[in-house]
Design a protein around this motif. Structure first.
Motif, PDB file in Angstrom:
ATOM      1  N   GLU A  24       0.667  -1.483  -0.021  1.00  0.00           N
ATOM      2  CA  GLU A  24      -0.122   0.428  -0.089  1.00  0.00           C
ATOM      3  C   GLU A  24       0.725   1.328  -0.251  1.00  0.00           C
ATOM      4  O   GLU A  24       0.047   1.749  -0.384  1.00  0.00           O
ATOM      5  N   ALA A  25       2.194   1.465   0.540  1.00  0.00           N
ATOM      6  CA  ALA A  25       2.502   2.620   0.870  1.00  0.00           C
ATOM      7  C   ALA A  25       3.176   2.130  -0.625  1.00  0.00           C
ATOM      8  O   ALA A  25       3.658   3.392  -1.074  1.00  0.00           O
ATOM      9  N   LEU A  26       4.489   1.153  -1.166  1.00  0.00           N
ATOM     10  CA  LEU A  26       4.503   1.352  -2.340  1.00  0.00           C
ATOM     11  C   LEU A  26       3.214   2.118  -3.602  1.00  0.00           C
ATOM     12  O   LEU A  26       4.079   2.970  -4.216  1.00  0.00           O
ATOM     13  N   ASN A  27       2.298   1.757  -3.668  1.00  0.00           N
ATOM     14  CA  ASN A  27       2.273   2.186  -4.683  1.00  0.00           C
ATOM     15  C   ASN A  27       1.108   3.134  -4.575  1.00  0.00           C
ATOM     16  O   ASN A  27       0.858   3.997  -5.096  1.00  0.00           O
ATOM     17  N   GLU A  28       1.655   3.280  -3.558  1.00  0.00           N
ATOM     18  CA  GLU A  28       1.224   5.431  -3.298  1.00  0.00           C
ATOM     19  C   GLU A  28       2.091   5.879  -3.795  1.00  0.00           C
ATOM     20  O   GLU A  28       2.251   7.049  -4.881  1.00  0.00           O
ATOM     21  N   ILE A  29       3.322   5.961  -3.617  1.00  0.00           N
ATOM     22  CA  ILE A  29       4.645   6.439  -5.031  1.00  0.00           C
ATOM     23  C   ILE A  29       4.683   5.855  -6.379  1.00  0.00           C
ATOM     24  O   ILE A  29       4.395   7.183  -6.987  1.00  0.00           O
ATOM     25  N   GLY A  30       4.265   5.070  -5.990  1.00  0.00           N
ATOM     26  CA  GLY A  30       4.234   4.641  -7.812  1.00  0.00           C
ATOM     27  C   GLY A  30       3.327   5.204  -8.837  1.00  0.00           C
ATOM     28  O   GLY A  30       3.514   5.410  -9.586  1.00  0.00           O
ATOM     29  N   GLU A  31       1.989   5.634  -7.513  1.00  0.00           N
ATOM     30  CA  GLU A  31       1.168   6.089  -8.958  1.00  0.00           C
ATOM     31  C   GLU A  31       1.589   7.371  -8.929  1.00  0.00           C
ATOM     32  O   GLU A  31       1.389   8.191 -10.137  1.00  0.00           O
ATOM     33  N   ARG A  32       2.051   8.481  -8.008  1.00  0.00           N
ATOM     34  CA  ARG A  32       2.218   9.167  -7.819  1.00  0.00           C
ATOM     35  C   ARG A  32       3.485   9.857  -9.107  1.00  0.00           C
ATOM     36  O   ARG A  32       3.521  10.441  -9.556  1.00  0.00           O
ATOM     37  N   LEU A  33       4.356   8.858  -8.871  1.00  0.00           N
ATOM     38  CA  LEU A  33       5.543   9.113  -9.935  1.00  0.00           C
ATOM     39  C   LEU A  33       5.823   8.029 -11.038  1.00  0.00           C
ATOM     40  O   LEU A  33       5.997   8.357 -11.666  1.00  0.00           O
ATOM     41  N   ASN A  34       4.855   7.501 -11.510  1.00  0.00           N
ATOM     42  CA  ASN A  34       4.447   6.730 -12.054  1.00  0.00           C
ATOM     43  C   ASN A  34       5.431   5.532 -12.251  1.00  0.00           C
ATOM     44  O   ASN A  34       6.673   5.187 -13.777  1.00  0.00           O
ATOM     45  N   TYR A  35       6.227   4.768 -11.622  1.00  0.00           N
ATOM     46  CA  TYR A  35       6.946   4.042 -11.466  1.00  0.00           C
ATOM     47  C   TYR A  35       6.737   2.425 -12.162  1.00  0.00           C
ATOM     48  O   TYR A  35       5.424   2.416 -12.809  1.00  0.00           O
ATOM     49  N   PHE A  36       7.961   2.361 -13.227  1.00  0.00           N
ATOM     50  CA  PHE A  36       7.478   0.868 -13.778  1.00  0.00           C
ATOM     51  C   PHE A  36       8.018  -0.125 -13.058  1.00  0.00           C
ATOM     52  O   PHE A  36       8.813   0.402 -12.238  1.00  0.00           O
ATOM     53  N   PRO A  37       7.470  -1.193 -14.064  1.00  0.00           N
ATOM     54  CA  PRO A  37       8.170  -2.379 -13.102  1.00  0.00           C
ATOM     55  C   PRO A  37       9.052  -2.751 -12.175  1.00  0.00           C
ATOM     56  O   PRO A  37       8.966  -3.258 -11.012  1.00  0.00           O
ATOM     57  N   SER A  38      10.443  -2.211 -12.995  1.00  0.00           N
ATOM     58  CA  SER A  38      11.382  -3.173 -11.754  1.00  0.00           C
ATOM     59  C   SER A  38      11.934  -2.490 -11.167  1.00  0.00           C
ATOM     60  O   SER A  38      12.596  -2.336 -10.624  1.00  0.00           O
ATOM     61  N   ALA A  39      11.453  -1.057 -11.760  1.00  0.00           N
ATOM     62  CA  ALA A  39      12.309   0.013 -10.981  1.00  0.00           C
ATOM     63  C   ALA A  39      10.841   0.004  -9.619  1.00  0.00           C
ATOM     64  O   ALA A  39      11.369   0.532  -8.771  1.00  0.00           O
ATOM     65  N   LEU A  40       9.926  -0.189  -9.590  1.00  0.00           N
ATOM     66  CA  LEU A  40       9.069  -0.328  -8.597  1.00  0.00           C
ATOM     67  C   LEU A  40       9.533  -1.642  -7.814  1.00  0.00           C
ATOM     68  O   LEU A  40       9.603  -0.972  -6.788  1.00  0.00           O
ATOM     69  N   ALA A  41      10.067  -2.146  -8.409  1.00  0.00           N
ATOM     70  CA  ALA A  41      10.099  -3.668  -7.410  1.00  0.00           C
ATOM     71  C   ALA A  41      11.758  -3.120  -6.726  1.00  0.00           C
ATOM     72  O   ALA A  41      11.988  -3.708  -5.209  1.00  0.00           O
TER      73      ALA A  41
END
Ligand SMILES: [Zn+2]
Length: 291
Positions: A24-41
């Protein structure tokens, strides 16, 4: 409560266990900054580790973990406190690699295999504690275990994992740390080694429906006892005042230059994406406080 940090003891208090789930915390920043998959991982693994390091702190102490590899994501940084608050950031959220044969996210290529990992603990003493090690693998679990063993002299097992779906959203993210206290018996170490070697990956465990408690119990033995459970959440500590202080630290000459050339300053928080704008009046006020 699905996203939380579990602290437990097992093997007659010879072993400390931390398990966390934090998508949940990770998706907060993932969505705000449009993370690509392996960067998000990659950021998710650093976030999971940092939140568990936060779980080892007391009261107002904080921990910052910096992973500075030679991969395209650049610097990854995460911060956590003792209360389950975590935030994370990377230089380049827009990179993505997969292992060609397995369709698995390639964290190693994203992070790089050369560089450094630093852990900075603000224990509210005069000087922060800083430990630095070279990156040895790049998938990060092994690297962080190496950090704990070398820099903090605590033999540890670290497992981290992030599963990302086709919409670039983390389905699950988390990890565990097992730490052996100095008096750990040889037979306990052998039993744990066997257990860890036969364990599915973190993302497989979460995907198969194992809860944080289930995983804690699997890692423990019959003396397993839960010490604490803390909800984990994204919390950014940025504020206009903090960015103002950042501008003040540039010094009078640089601030005057910004006033003369741009008449304003727009700043953006790399952790949460929030923007803070300063107009000419505000900049002049900051100029007065600068050296
Ligand atoms: Zn922020």
């Amino acid at each position: 409560m699905n996203n939380y940090l579990l602290k437990a003891l097992a093997y007659d208090k010879q072993v400390r266990i931390y398990v966390v789930r934090c998508e949940e915390a990770l998706n907060e920043i993932g969505e705000r900054l449009n993370y690509f998959p392996s960067a998000l991982a990659a950021v998710g693994r650093v976030m999971a580790f940092t939140s568990m390091m936060g779980g080892m702190l007391k009261l107002e102490e904080t921990v910052t973990v910096k992973v500075d590899g030679d991969g395209p994501i650049g610097l990854i940084m995460a911060e956590a406190d003792a209360h389950g608050h975590v935030r994370a950031y990377s230089n380049n959220p827009h990179c993505h690699f997969e292992y060609t044969d397995m369709k698995k996210l390639n964290v190693k290529q994203t992070v790089g295999t050369m560089g450094y990992i630093s852990v900075i603990k603000d224990l509210k003493l005069k000087e922060p504690f800083i430990g630095t090690i070279p990156i040895i693998n790049g998938e990060l679990g092994e690297d962080f275990a190496y950090y704990l063993a070398v820099s903090e002299q605590v033999p540890s097992v670290v497992s981290l994992g992030v599963l990302v779906d086709e919409n670039n959203k983390a389905v699950n993210a988390g990890g565990f740390i097992i730490q052996l206290l100095p008096n750990t018996k040889e037979e306990v170490i052998d039993a744990l080694e066997k257990k860890v070697n036969n364990l599915p990956t973190m993302t497989e465990l979460f995907s198969s429906g194992y809860s944080i408690d289930d995983i804690g119990k699997i890692l423990g033995d019959e003396t397993y006892e839960v010490v604490e459970k803390l909800p984990v959440s994204f919390q950014c500590t940025c504020s206009k005042e903090r960015f103002g202080n950042g501008i003040i630290s540039l010094g009078k000459k640089d601030i005057q230059e910004i006033i003369d050339q741009d008449h304003k300053a727009n700043t953006v928080c790399h952790f949460c994406g929030k923007e803070y704008d300063f107009d000419e009046e505000e900049l002049k006020e900051l100029l007065n406080s600068a050296k």
